[in-house]
Design a protein around this motif. Structure first.
Motif, mmCIF file in Angstrom:
data_model
loop_
_atom_site.group_PDB
_atom_site.id
_atom_site.type_symbol
_atom_site.label_atom_id
_atom_site.label_comp_id
_atom_site.label_asym_id
_atom_site.label_seq_id
_atom_site.Cartn_x
_atom_site.Cartn_y
_atom_site.Cartn_z
ATOM 1 N N LYS A 1 -29.080 43.938 -19.133
ATOM 2 C CA LYS A 1 -30.155 44.614 -19.849
ATOM 3 C C LYS A 1 -29.985 44.473 -21.353
ATOM 4 N N ASP B 1 -33.551 43.719 -9.041
ATOM 5 C CA ASP B 1 -34.088 44.507 -10.156
ATOM 6 C C ASP B 1 -34.429 43.655 -11.379
ATOM 7 N N VAL C 1 -36.387 39.907 -13.058
ATOM 8 C CA VAL C 1 -37.548 39.038 -12.958
ATOM 9 C C VAL C 1 -37.124 37.626 -13.336
ATOM 10 N N CYS D 1 -33.001 34.878 -15.579
ATOM 11 C CA CYS D 1 -33.367 36.183 -15.033
ATOM 12 C C CYS D 1 -33.302 37.199 -16.165
ATOM 13 N N GLU E 1 -34.074 41.583 -17.077
ATOM 14 C CA GLU E 1 -34.414 42.919 -16.581
ATOM 15 C C GLU E 1 -35.906 43.187 -16.779
ATOM 16 N N ARG E 2 -36.435 44.037 -15.945
ATOM 17 C CA ARG E 2 -37.859 44.389 -16.053
ATOM 18 C C ARG E 2 -38.130 45.286 -17.265
ATOM 19 N N HIS E 3 -37.104 46.022 -17.715
ATOM 20 C CA HIS E 3 -37.269 46.977 -18.807
ATOM 21 C C HIS E 3 -36.122 46.836 -19.803
#
Length: 181
Positions: free
Chosen positions: A10, A41, A43, A74, A76-78
């Motif tokens: 992240k 978890d 993207v 890859c 993180e989504r957030h």
């Protein structure tokens, strides 16, 4: 993956979202874009090429035009939140670049005050100004860190779920190095 519940990925994602993705060679890069293998978890971002820069002399902040290729990766989504980053810091004792003094040997032209820990803080231009000088809207602010985003008189109270800021590329790399993928 075992890295404080993915916090290191992240942090890298926050760096990427800050506009650095074109310059990184990512450990999580996918060698076969037809078969993405991201954790659930995350993207998958397919790689590609684009032209970056400007040959226009009016844009002194731009490098010359060049073709850039980014590997698939890859993300993180957030973004990483202040709370997540605080958990990481508490577990590891990590000190960010913004929390460290600059070395006089590397920056002999700076005063002692300018060597103190801090970061650049966005200062909006005054109303009515049509054109802003190159980078004049970013101001060196002693004491600006992820804990004090606008300087020593600010804090992250009631901002636990806000994205962490003042995290440098140098902060993300060692964190990733300690992860097991």
């Amino acid at each position: 993956m075992n890295c404080l519940n993915g916090i290191s990925i992240k942090i890298l994602a926050a760096v990427l979202l800050a506009g650095c993705c074109w310059a990184l060679s990512l450990p999580m890069a996918i060698s076969n874009p037809a078969m993405p293998a991201c954790p659930s978890d995350m993207v998958y971002i397919p790689g590609g090429s684009f032209t970056m820069g400007s040959d226009n002399p009016d844009y002194v902040e731009e490098k010359r035009v060049e073709d850039i290729t980014v590997s698939s990766f890859c993300i993180e989504r957030h973004e990483v939140t202040n709370d997540q980053f605080a958990t990481f810091v508490e577990a590891t004792g990590y000190v960010t670049v913004a929390e460290r003094s600059l070395l006089h040997a590397l920056f002999p032209h700076l005063s002692d005050d300018e060597l103190s820990p801090g970061s650049l803080v966005f200062q909006p231009p005054e109303a009515g100004i049509q054109q802003v000088a190159y980078l004049s809207w970013w101001q060196w602010t002693p004491g600006a860190t992820w804990r004090h985003p606008f300087g020593p008189d600010s804090d992250i109270q009631n901002k636990a779920d806000h994205p962490v800021i003042h995290i440098a590329y140098k902060d993300a790399v060692p964190i990733l190095g300690s992860c097991v993928f």
